[in-house]
Scaffold this motif. Structure first.
Motif: not given
Ligand code: NAP
Length: 324
Positions: A98-109
């Motif tokens: 999917t295409l996701a808005p980058a601002e809504l993506c949280l990097p997973l630790p």
């Protein structure tokens, strides 16, 4: 790529597993290869045209997912190809990409699996916002959680316990009640065979719960409200049972009690700094082992219709996660 396409929101049966061209991210977007996507109740409502948000047709359902960034659009600085992310974008999750808005993506630790990542944001954010912000829950208070073995319910049990509250879990079967006890609930009520109001009186020595967390609605709402404590806070979270209940307004008057609306999605949009602080606290609690998504089961993404049926028949305990 493949995805479940909804071009007619008349229910789950109308969804089709469709091959689509793999898109390239525009400015501010990333392309995510989805590893896991969890089922939340709004995913059921949205394909039935019953949810408050109605995406333009056709759309791919699946509000919440986790995966790996495969391409990055112009202007995106906090994510790179290969990053593991969790995202709650409202739609797009029930597919391979999917295409996701980058601002809504949280990097997973590191150590945060894709399955946990896909099952985290919606339920824990909703329950934290409800209990800690809207109800101002204090250590030592008693919380009643309705639908306590469901997605937001299991998160609410863990968060209330992390906050030092006493938890009474209410659910529709002994198996669900047993799960809630394993998660730390201090007492449980099987509201399919026990009278909710009478049991609450007994369990609280007649005082009633200080906070009621209600994602279910229907007939349970008035029974629970009639048992609430003086200065109680009644959290309106959702209506999984279907009908939106009405309450006689003399009831809050008589208890000096509050009816408190909870809409985490709008909270996140209107108060982004507070939401970000809350997400940081939740990530910390996860790292400390205070909270952890309860995974009912994982199923292949292609079995989405069976997953929906399991949720619609009240079968899910915790979260159901679809995997690629
Ligand atoms: N306000 C917000 O910001 C917000 C955010 C997220 C979700 N929500 C809402 O919260 C509710 C729960 O979401 P969820 O993802 O936790 O769902 P879920 O995992 O399916 O849990 C819902 C629970 O409701 C109970 N239930 C009672 N009657 C039901 C019925 N006819 N069909 C299905 N479940 C029924 C079930 O528990 P028992 O069998 O034990 O009764 C079930 O475990 C939904 O209404 C959702 O829209 C609100």
């Amino acid at each position: 790529m493949h995805a479940w396409l909804c071009d007619n929101p008349v229910g789950v049966d109308a969804l089709t597993w469709t091959e689509l061209p793999t898109p390239q991210p525009a400015a501010g977007q990333v392309l995510v290869a989805i590893q896991a996507a969890s089922l939340n109740f709004p995913d059921l409502l949205i394909v039935q045209n019953k949810y408050q948000i109605k995406p333009p047709l056709p759309f791919v359902p699946g509000a919440e997912y986790a995966g790996v960034v495969q391409a990055v659009g112009e202007g995106v600085t906090h994510l790179s190809v290969g990053d593991s992310v969790a995202c709650l974008s409202g739609t797009g999750g029930f597919g391979t990409h999917t295409l996701a808005p980058a601002e809504l993506c949280l990097p997973l630790p590191p150590g945060f699996s894709a399955v946990d990542g896909a099952a985290f944001i919606m339920t824990y954010a909703t329950s934290h916002h409800a209990l800690m912000d809207r109800a101002q829950l204090q250590a030592g208070e008693t919380v009643l959680v309705l639908g306590a073995a469901g997605g937001v319910g299991t998160a609410a049990i863990q968060i209330a316990k992390a906050a030092g509250a006493r938890v009474i879990a209410a659910a529709s079967s002994d198996e669900k009640c047993a799960l809630c006890t394993r998660l730390g609930a201090d007492a449980s009520i099987n509201y399919s065979r026990q009278n909710l109001r009478d049991e609450l009186k007994t369990l609280t020595g007649g005082k009633g719960p200080d906070v009621v967390y209600d994602p279910v609605g229907g007939d349970y709402t008035e029974q629970a409200f009639r048992a609430i404590a003086w200065r109680g806070r009644y959290l309106v979270v959702g209506f999984a049972a279907g009908p939106i209940p009405a309450l006689p307004l003399n009831l809050p008057l008589l208890k000096g009690a509050s009816i408190v609306g909870v809409f985490w999605g709008d909270f996140a949009k209107r108060e982004p700094a507070s939401n970000a602080a809350m997400m940081r606290e939740l990530a910390g609690w996860y790292a400390q082992g205070k909270i952890k998504p309860v995974i009912d089961r994982t199923m292949p993404m292609t079995e989405l219709k069976a997953a929906y049926a399991h949720m619609g028949s009240r079968g899910v305990m915790g979260k159901l996660v679809l995997v690629n």
